[in-house]
Write a protein that holds these residues in place. Structure first.
Motif, short mmCIF file in Angstrom:
data_model
loop_
_atom_site.label_atom_id
_atom_site.label_comp_id
_atom_site.label_asym_id
_atom_site.label_seq_id
_atom_site.Cartn_x
_atom_site.Cartn_y
_atom_site.Cartn_z
N TYR A 32 47.07 -77.12 -71.80
CA TYR A 32 45.64 -76.77 -71.79
C TYR A 32 44.99 -77.25 -70.50
O TYR A 32 44.19 -76.56 -69.88
CB TYR A 32 44.95 -77.39 -72.99
CG TYR A 32 43.45 -77.20 -72.97
CD1 TYR A 32 42.61 -78.15 -72.39
CD2 TYR A 32 42.87 -76.07 -73.54
CE1 TYR A 32 41.24 -77.98 -72.36
CE2 TYR A 32 41.49 -75.89 -73.51
CZ TYR A 32 40.69 -76.84 -72.93
OH TYR A 32 39.33 -76.66 -72.90
N GLY A 33 45.32 -78.46 -70.10
CA GLY A 33 44.71 -79.01 -68.90
C GLY A 33 45.54 -80.15 -68.33
O GLY A 33 46.44 -80.68 -68.99
N THR A 34 45.23 -80.50 -67.11
CA THR A 34 45.92 -81.59 -66.42
C THR A 34 44.88 -82.54 -65.86
O THR A 34 43.85 -82.10 -65.36
CB THR A 34 46.79 -81.05 -65.28
OG1 THR A 34 47.75 -80.15 -65.82
CG2 THR A 34 47.53 -82.18 -64.58
N GLY A 35 45.17 -83.81 -65.96
CA GLY A 35 44.25 -84.81 -65.43
C GLY A 35 44.95 -85.76 -64.49
O GLY A 35 46.18 -85.92 -64.54
N TRP A 36 44.16 -86.35 -63.62
CA TRP A 36 44.62 -87.45 -62.78
C TRP A 36 43.90 -88.71 -63.24
O TRP A 36 42.68 -88.71 -63.42
CB TRP A 36 44.30 -87.19 -61.32
CG TRP A 36 45.19 -86.18 -60.66
CD1 TRP A 36 44.93 -84.86 -60.46
CD2 TRP A 36 46.49 -86.41 -60.10
NE1 TRP A 36 45.99 -84.26 -59.83
CE2 TRP A 36 46.96 -85.19 -59.59
CE3 TRP A 36 47.31 -87.54 -59.98
CZ2 TRP A 36 48.20 -85.06 -58.98
CZ3 TRP A 36 48.55 -87.41 -59.37
CH2 TRP A 36 48.98 -86.18 -58.87
N SER A 54 43.46 -72.64 -67.76
CA SER A 54 42.88 -71.32 -67.90
C SER A 54 41.41 -71.39 -67.48
O SER A 54 40.63 -72.14 -68.05
CB SER A 54 42.97 -70.86 -69.35
OG SER A 54 42.33 -69.62 -69.53
N GLY A 55 41.06 -70.67 -66.45
CA GLY A 55 39.68 -70.67 -65.99
C GLY A 55 39.42 -71.63 -64.86
O GLY A 55 38.54 -71.39 -64.03
N GLY A 56 40.15 -72.74 -64.83
CA GLY A 56 40.04 -73.66 -63.70
C GLY A 56 38.83 -74.57 -63.70
O GLY A 56 38.51 -75.17 -62.66
#
Length: 124
Positions: A32-36, A54-56
């Motif tokens: 779904y998403g990536t984090g730092w 998706s969508g950025g």
């Protein structure tokens, strides 16, 4: 399963720039998403930036907003963190993480997979 590999860390002088990369492999279509996140010695791991695949849509911690930019290349399954105007207080181990679930994207508890981390050191 998702595997994450960070690269791009190093030593830089204050005011300089670095770009971190996070390459994902495995069941990447489920991300779904990536984090730092980053963790300095003696401190808690903290959110730096996150992005929805998706969508950025991107999210930033206040301490890095306007200096750091997160982006992704879905074709390469890679997320980048461009870090500009680096400060000594940015020194930390930076971790990439992936979530299959979504929100809140700034919370460590949201993330299912973590990379091994890459060291960023900013000298004054």
């Amino acid at each position: 399963q998702v595997q994450l590999v960070e690269s791009g860390g190093g030593l830089v002088q204050a005011g300089g720039s670095l770009r971190l990369s996070c390459a994902a492999s495995g069941v990447t279509f489920s991300i779904y998403g990536t984090g730092w996140f980053r963790q300095a010695p003696g401190k808690e791991r903290e959110f730096v930036a996150g992005i929805r695949w998706s969508g950025g849509t991107s999210y930033y911690a206040g301490s890095v907003k306007d200096r750091f930019t997160i982006s992704r290349d879905n074709a390469k399954n890679t997320v980048y963190l461009q870090m500009n105007v680096l400060k000594p207080e940015d020194t930390a181990v930076y971790y990439c993480a992936a979530t299959l679930r979504g929100q809140p994207i700034s919370s460590r508890a949201t993330y299912d997979y973590w990379g091994q981390g890459t060291q960023v050191t900013v000298s004054s």
